[in-house]
Design an enzyme around this catalytic site. Structure first.
Site, mmCIF file in Angstrom:
data_model
loop_
_atom_site.group_PDB
_atom_site.id
_atom_site.type_symbol
_atom_site.label_atom_id
_atom_site.label_comp_id
_atom_site.label_asym_id
_atom_site.label_seq_id
_atom_site.Cartn_x
_atom_site.Cartn_y
_atom_site.Cartn_z
ATOM 1 C CE1 TYR A 272 0.624 0.407 4.566
ATOM 2 C CE2 TYR A 272 -0.179 -1.849 4.381
ATOM 3 C CZ TYR A 272 0.441 -0.860 5.116
ATOM 4 O OH TYR A 272 0.890 -1.132 6.363
ATOM 5 C CG HIS B 109 5.396 1.940 2.020
ATOM 6 N ND1 HIS B 109 4.039 1.800 2.123
ATOM 7 C CD2 HIS B 109 5.828 2.282 3.253
ATOM 8 C CE1 HIS B 109 3.669 2.047 3.361
ATOM 9 N NE2 HIS B 109 4.731 2.330 4.063
#
Ligand SMILES: *[C@@H]1O[C@H](CO)[C@@H](O)[C@H](O)[C@H]1NC(C)=O
Ligand SMILES: *[C@@H]1O[C@H](CO)[C@@H](O)[C@H](O)[C@H]1NC(C)=O
Ligand SMILES: *[C@@H]1O[C@H](CO)[C@@H](O)[C@H](O)[C@H]1NC(C)=O
Ligand SMILES: *[C@@H]1O[C@H](CO)[C@@H](O)[C@H](O)[C@H]1NC(C)=O
Length: 356
Positions: free
Chosen positions: A282, A332
């Site tokens: 995400y 990430h």
């Protein structure tokens, strides 16, 4: 003559207006000439008819509004607007203005898809009833639609301040503070670093595990990753009963309740899919904050993103012992996020200050 298109405070601080294209300059010059001719003849006309001068000014200002606000572009900034008419296809393909960045009671109903994706982010085991939590939430924090006043009379300049070590010694403080909104994130301290990172904070983006106390004038922007995060903000502003998520968290937080904003999970998913095209698990808080700015501001300047000059990814307030801490979390995709950030800068949607 500034012709209604306001030069933002931000850009007064040394951002050049060189990026204004030649055709635009020519267009503005033509408009200026037209304006002068029309006002002059109007003045003569009203003078000879002995109209009260008030009428003249009313007429002239209405005229200039029509000439320069409605034909001047989608916002009142002189340099550029986030959504120019002659938009870039790459940007237009990704940007969707109708996805609202902030949650209200009204837009809080999540689609099944969004809810499933969002619940999966931190694999919450037994979530509380989402709609009941949202109902409680908006009894504690304001349920207001905000920042949707985009239009030809608004020039909202924003600085987004990441936490990269590349801010050390960069002396961006004055520039950062001169924007209308100053958005910071997670632990981001300013005390002792004012010269490099500025002192003002209008918005501070955080989640329970990264929370810090804020000034009364700052908006806490909560990025929720799970239902418990919404319960946490209720608790942290009232009873202080929640002390643990997947790790110990602050049971209470100093922040102005009336200024709390909630990042919308639907927007969160849109950022992930539309802007990151599914890279990483995400988006990082930095990228989420940048996208918030891209959607609520007319002009965005970005600081403290990416590595420092030696390729290190530490925070500006730390000695360089944690290099790689952010990049290698595996959650990430920092390289891809930075790539998208660079693209936005290349397309003049944001101004990126790379620090040192
Ligand atoms: C933009 O978002 C709205 C609301 O979520 C959605 O209905 C619409 O299809 C989206 N537009 C595009 C071009 O993806
Ligand atoms: C959550 O609560 C609402 C209202 O109290 C109820 O209508 C709904 O069925 C509940 N949802 C779940 C998944 O239990
Ligand atoms: C914080 O700001 C609110 C208005 O938003 C005000 O009512 C309150 O008194 C302030 N609190 C402090 C401690 O300054
Ligand atoms: C970043 O962009 C460059 C050129 O646009 C491309 O070659 C590279 O693969 C991209 N990297 C990532 C991680 O997306």
């Amino acid at each position: 003559m500034l012709l209604g298109r306001r030069r933002s405070l931000c850009s007064l601080f040394g951002l050049s207006s060189d990026s204004m294209s030649l055709p635009r300059r020519r267009q503005i010059r033509t408009l200026a000439l037209l304006f002068c001719v029309i006002t002059f003849t109007t003045f003569l006309f009203s003078y000879t008819l002995r109209d009260p001068s008030l009428d003249f000014f009313k007429y002239a200002s209405r005229l200039s509004d029509n000439l320069f606000f409605s034909s001047g572009g989608p916002c009142a900034c002189r340099r550029r607007c986030m959504t120019e008419a002659e938009d870039d296809p790459w940007f237009a393909e990704r940007f969707n203005r109708s996805v609202r960045p902030l949650m209200t009671r009204e837009n809080s109903v999540l689609s099944d898809d969004t809810f499933k994706w969002w619940q999966w982010l931190q694999s919450e085991r037994q979530p509380a009833n989402f709609s009941e939590v949202v109902d409680q939430l908006f009894r504690v924090v304001p349920d207001e639609v905000q920042y949707v006043d985009a239009g030809p009379k608004r020039c909202r300049s924003c600085s987004v301040v990441g936490n990269s070590g590349n801010l050390k010694g960069a002396h961006y403080g004055g520039l950062i503070d001169s924007c209308d909104l100053v958005i910071r994130m997670n632990q981001a301290p300013t005390a002792g670093y004012e010269e490099d990172v500025g002192a003002r904070t209008t918005h501070h983006v955080m989640y329970p595990e990264s929370a810090v106390d804020l000034d009364n004038g700052t908006s806490l922007v909560l990025v929720p990753f799970k239902t418990l995060d919404l319960q946490w903000i209720i608790s942290a502003l009232t009873t202080g009963t929640i002390t643990h998520t997947y790790t110990p968290v602050a049971s209470r937080i100093k922040a102005n309740k009336d200024k709390v904003l909630i990042y919308n999970p639907t927007f969160f998913k849109y950022v992930y899919e539309s802007w990151l095209e599914g890279h990483g698990r995400y988006p990082s808080t930095g990228f989420l904050s940048l996208m918030l700015a891209v959607h609520i501001c007319d002009e965005v300047t970005v600081f403290g993103f990416g590595a420092d000059q030696y390729g290190n990814w530490h925070h500006y307030w730390e000695e360089n012992t944690l290099s790689g801490a952010f990049r290698h979390t595996g959650v990430h995709d920092a390289d891809h996020e930075y790539n998208v950030t660079l693209q936005l800068a290349e397309k003049h949607k944001i101004q990126l200050f790379r620090g040192r």
